[in-house]
Design a protein around this motif. Structure first.
Motif, short mmCIF file in Angstrom:
data_model
loop_
_atom_site.label_atom_id
_atom_site.label_comp_id
_atom_site.label_asym_id
_atom_site.label_seq_id
_atom_site.Cartn_x
_atom_site.Cartn_y
_atom_site.Cartn_z
N THR A 1 98.14 174.89 6.56
CA THR A 1 97.27 174.58 5.43
C THR A 1 97.28 173.07 5.18
OG1 THR A 1 97.83 176.71 4.43
CG2 THR A 1 96.77 175.07 3.02
N SER B 1 93.14 170.72 -3.40
CA SER B 1 92.09 171.24 -2.53
C SER B 1 92.73 171.62 -1.21
CB SER B 1 90.99 170.19 -2.33
OG SER B 1 90.00 170.68 -1.47
N SER C 1 92.68 173.64 2.64
CA SER C 1 91.96 174.24 3.77
C SER C 1 92.94 175.13 4.52
CB SER C 1 91.42 173.15 4.71
OG SER C 1 90.55 172.28 4.03
N ASN C 2 92.51 176.35 4.81
CA ASN C 2 93.36 177.35 5.49
C ASN C 2 94.59 177.72 4.67
OD1 ASN C 2 91.79 177.77 7.81
ND2 ASN C 2 92.67 176.00 8.83
N GLN C 3 94.41 177.87 3.36
CA GLN C 3 95.50 178.31 2.50
C GLN C 3 95.97 179.71 2.93
OE1 GLN C 3 97.21 177.07 -0.55
NE2 GLN C 3 98.40 178.80 0.19
N ASN D 1 94.42 183.43 6.33
CA ASN D 1 94.07 182.06 5.95
C ASN D 1 92.79 182.07 5.12
OD1 ASN D 1 95.40 181.07 8.99
ND2 ASN D 1 95.97 179.99 7.13
N SER E 1 89.73 179.88 4.06
CA SER E 1 89.13 178.68 4.65
C SER E 1 89.11 177.51 3.67
CB SER E 1 87.71 178.98 5.14
OG SER E 1 86.92 179.47 4.06
N ASN E 2 88.68 177.75 2.42
CA ASN E 2 88.63 176.68 1.41
C ASN E 2 89.04 177.24 0.06
OD1 ASN E 2 87.36 174.25 2.83
ND2 ASN E 2 85.90 175.88 3.32
N MET E 3 89.83 176.46 -0.66
CA MET E 3 90.30 176.89 -1.97
C MET E 3 90.66 175.68 -2.80
SD MET E 3 93.60 179.30 -2.86
CE MET E 3 94.08 179.61 -4.57
N LYS E 4 90.44 175.77 -4.11
CA LYS E 4 90.86 174.73 -5.05
C LYS E 4 91.64 175.37 -6.19
CE LYS E 4 87.24 171.27 -4.28
NZ LYS E 4 86.13 170.48 -4.90
N ASP F 1 85.95 180.71 -2.46
CA ASP F 1 84.58 181.04 -2.10
C ASP F 1 84.36 182.55 -2.16
OD1 ASP F 1 84.10 178.38 -1.66
OD2 ASP F 1 84.34 178.49 0.53
#
Length: 742
Positions: free
Chosen positions: A506, A529, A531-533, A551, A553-556, A603
């Motif tokens: 990540t 922010s 990526s791959n969390q 994983n 893909s995108n997370m905040k 997302d």
């Protein structure tokens, strides 16, 4: 209104700052020729970290480490998604070295450590370039070391607590800490044990209801030697931790079972089952550190060589399984009379070796500065085995170097740095396909060179009042427990638990702005922010629950938090009189308020944010008895990764009464945790595919007990040979025997 706010800010400032004023130095206390000049603080807010003192806070150190950690304001700990602090995923370190475990294995490890063996916990919210980029969002560094003295000292710590739900259960911890130093070397030995009985009731949708009796036994020994070589120092450390746990589970379920013991003929059934799961974990660490020191005390050069080995075994046996299949004739389940042995039989071995170098020296930059640089090489090997088959062989090599500058310009402090890391991750996984054929495949390789910059600026508005802005880029490698393809938790016919050896690292971009006043009061906002969390997914497919690691893909993760101390004397004394006091937080009545808001933005998932509230109150009763009350609450109906909390994760009210006796050598505490029995977890999963699942778990968190800490007196004449040990050139509080994070 403005005047009121200004007055409150001054009051809170005076409350925590007065001990630090240069015109009000702390009073010295003479004990056997030793001058003590430093007062510990319960909480310290630094530009890049928050420090919680465990050693002097009975409400934190009267149980195991996990129980103490869960009481820290701003920290969220769950069985389903690990630990977060102020919106940042935590990488857990022990004495400056990463544990490399997460999830249930981490919880078991922390449950096996008595909280009274911890000196303090540092939560590093903005790790600089000197920290490995693999620290991810933030670091929780658990520091257990205590400094060696010029004479032999011994401290005994003991704890007894009990719960009484459906039956009486006991928990005990004992530890002994020995410290000594002579003109040649210093040494330390810290040994301890714990025994704990506990309960866990679980519900997995309508497919499984379980009740578990848990028995945990833990032992640890920490040893250290330090040699003074002129101005230099050589430190040798060896630590060992052993946990042996048994879980006895009685469950009722609804699922698909083998008809007439044929694993290829699964049919719907209702059943009752009795199982036992056994875990045996052994962790050993050895570290050699050489500290080169110079005439300029701000210049240093450290070399450190470390080795860690962790062995883990997990097995599950079935005592009996009764029930009926759903057929017109309702035939009984044909299970062996004596149950089945080795439903699960899994092992894992982890070996980590590393070598690092750190150098720092002052430089002429603006109004003064410092340069730091160094490097790290680390090799990790991780193998897992199931029923004799090695189903994962994982290797990671990491080589890194960093450079960081710090500078001052009038009221501004600047930090600018970068860390370069090269990763080479490879491995092999083996598994049986649907046709019972053994398949061998290579893991998705990760061979990359990446730069991880960091920058911060701090404006010092006045002494110990500042505003700071931080940025860093970090990476988090999948933990070994997430990579492990084997199940190491209780397994029922309706549940399938799998790790994912193909998880990818990540990448985090962390931003934060914070205003801090006099260590205690602060307000801040941060966003991570990712990526791959890495996240846990629980989904339902027919009559089967699947627990997996994936994983995102995108997370905040957005986080707002504020902390404010309130001394009770503001309600009884005028402001000008309060400002004259030289406060000692251990001697006054006050309340510490914390509130945080967190929102997980993923997302295609509409997660609501949640609030975290923590109130800690200290009241000095007659006879100098200290009452400490702590209340924690996390609002429900909010999103936490791929889960929605139907009930609050945190809902606990704890009370501790403490009395110091025999010139403060003896500390007695009685405590009650989760008095209203409100602590439980109930969530609804929101998987990206498959059906959602309702899951709940309830531990016996309401417990009562007694804690004792006794500093055994010494008549050693060496105690009077050096009355100024805190004023020497090489201070004993600058390193100690047990290693800290640098």
């Amino acid at each position: 209104m403005k005047k009121t706010i200004f007055a409150l800010s001054l009051l809170t400032s005076a409350f925590v700052f007065s001990q630090e004023k240069t015109n009000n130095p702390p009073k010295e206390k003479q004990i056997d020729g030793v001058v003590i000049t430093k007062t510990k603080k319960a909480v310290e807010q630094k530009a890049d970290r928050t420090i919680f003192d465990f050693s002097e806070q009975p409400q934190l150190n009267n149980g195991n480490v996990l129980e103490g950690i869960k009481k820290l304001p701003g920290l969220v700990s769950t069985d389903i998604a690990g630990m977060m602090y102020q919106g940042k995923m935590l990488e857990v370190y022990l004495n400056g070295r990463p544990l490399n475990i997460t999830s249930n294995e981490l919880n078991s490890f922390l449950e096996g450590m008595p909280a009274n063996s911890v000196e303090r916990i540092e939560v590093i919210t903005q790790p600089g370039a000197e920290f490995p980029a693999t620290s991810g969002g933030a670091i929780m560094n658990i520091i257990t070391n205590k400094n060696a003295n010029k004479y032999l000292t011994a401290t005994y710590s003991g704890n007894y607590s009990f719960t009484n739900y459906d039956k009486y259960r006991s928990r005990t911890t004992n530890s002994l800490n020995l410290n000594a130093r002579n003109k040649y070397f210093g040494w330390q030995l810290n040994v301890g044990q714990n025994y704990r009985e506990s309960m866990l009731n679980g519900q997995q949708d309508e497919l499984l209801t379980s009740k578990t009796d848990r028995y945990g036994r833990g032992y640890f020994a920490k040893s250290g030697l330090t040699f003074d070589l002129g101005q230099d120092r050589l430190l040798l450390n060896y630590d060992i931790y052993h946990n042996n746990n048994d879980n006895y589970t009685l469950s009722n379920g609804h699922g698909d079972l083998p008809f007439q013991n044929n694993p290829k003929d699964l049919r719907e059934a209702f059943y009752t089952s009795s199982d036992v799961a056994r875990t045996n974990n052994l962790r050993q660490e050895a570290v050699v550190t050489y500290q080169k020191r110079f005439a300029d005390k701000s210049q240093k050069l450290d070399f450190q060589l470390g080795y860690t080995r962790s062995d883990s075994k997990f097995a599950q046996d079935n005592f009996f399984q009764d029930g009926t299949f759903v057929m017109p004739t309702n035939p009984p389940i044909n299970s062996p009379t004596n149950g089945l042995k080795d439903i699960l039989n899994n092992k894992s071995v982890m070996n980590i070796a590393n070598f690092k170098v750190d150098y720092a020296q002052p430089i002429k930059l603006l109004d003064g500065g410092k340069i730091s640089f160094g490097g790290l090489y680390e090799r990790q090997d991780y193998d897992t085995e199931s029923f004799g088959l090695t189903n994962l062989e994982y290797q990671r090599q990491t080589a890194s170097t960093y450079l960081e500058f710090q500078a001052k310009l009038k009221k501004f402090d600047f930090t600018l740095g970068s860390r370069a890391e090269n990763y080479d991750i490879t491995g092999v996984t083996r598994y049986f396909d649907k046709d019972a054929k053994l398949v061998e495949a290579n893991l998705i390789p990760f061979n990359k060179f990446k730069l991880f910059p960091n920058a911060s600026v701090q404006y010092n508005m006045m002494n110990q009042v500042y505003i700071a802005a931080n940025y860093n880029k970090k990476i988090s490698l999948p933990s070994i427990s997430a990579l492990n393809p084997n199940n190491v938790t209780f397994s029922g016919p309706s549940t399938e638990v799998n790790g994912n050896p193909n998880l990818q690292p990540t990448i985090f971009d962390n931003y934060e702005i914070k205003v801090s006043a006099f260590d205690y009061a602060f307000i801040g906002y941060s966003v991570s922010s990712a990526s791959n969390q890495v996240a846990q997914i629980i989904r339902k497919d027919g009559r089967k629950l699947f627990n997996e690691q994936v994983n995102i893909s995108n997370m905040k993760i957005h986080n707002f938090n504020v902390g404010l101390p309130v001394p009770f004397m503001i309600f009884s004394k005028p402001l000008n009189e309060i400002m004259k006091f030289n406060f000692n937080p251990d001697k006054i009545n006050f309340m510490y308020l914390y509130a945080g808001y967190q929102k997980h933005q993923i997302d295609n998932l509409n997660n609501k944010g949640f609030w975290i509230f923590n109130i800690m109150t200290q009241i000095i009763l007659p006879k100098d008895i200290k009452l400490t009350a702590n209340y924690s609450y996390l609002t429900p109906k909010a999103g936490y990764f791929y889960f929605t909390a139907e009930k609050p994760f945190n809902n606990s009210f704890d009370i501790t009464l403490t009395k110091k006796l025999m010139n403060n050598r003896l500390t007695l505490s009685v405590f009650a945790n989760d008095i209203f029995n409100g602590q439980m977890m109930q969530v609804r999963s929101n998987p990206p595919s498959g059906m959602p699942v309702m899951i709940s778990s309830k531990y016996d968190t309401r417990n009562f007990g007694l804690s004792i800490n006794y500093k055994i007196p010494t008549k050693n004449k060496l105690a009077k040979e050096d009355p100024n040990i805190l004023n020497q050139t090489k201070k004993e509080d600058n390193g100690g025997v047990m290693q800290q994070g640098q």
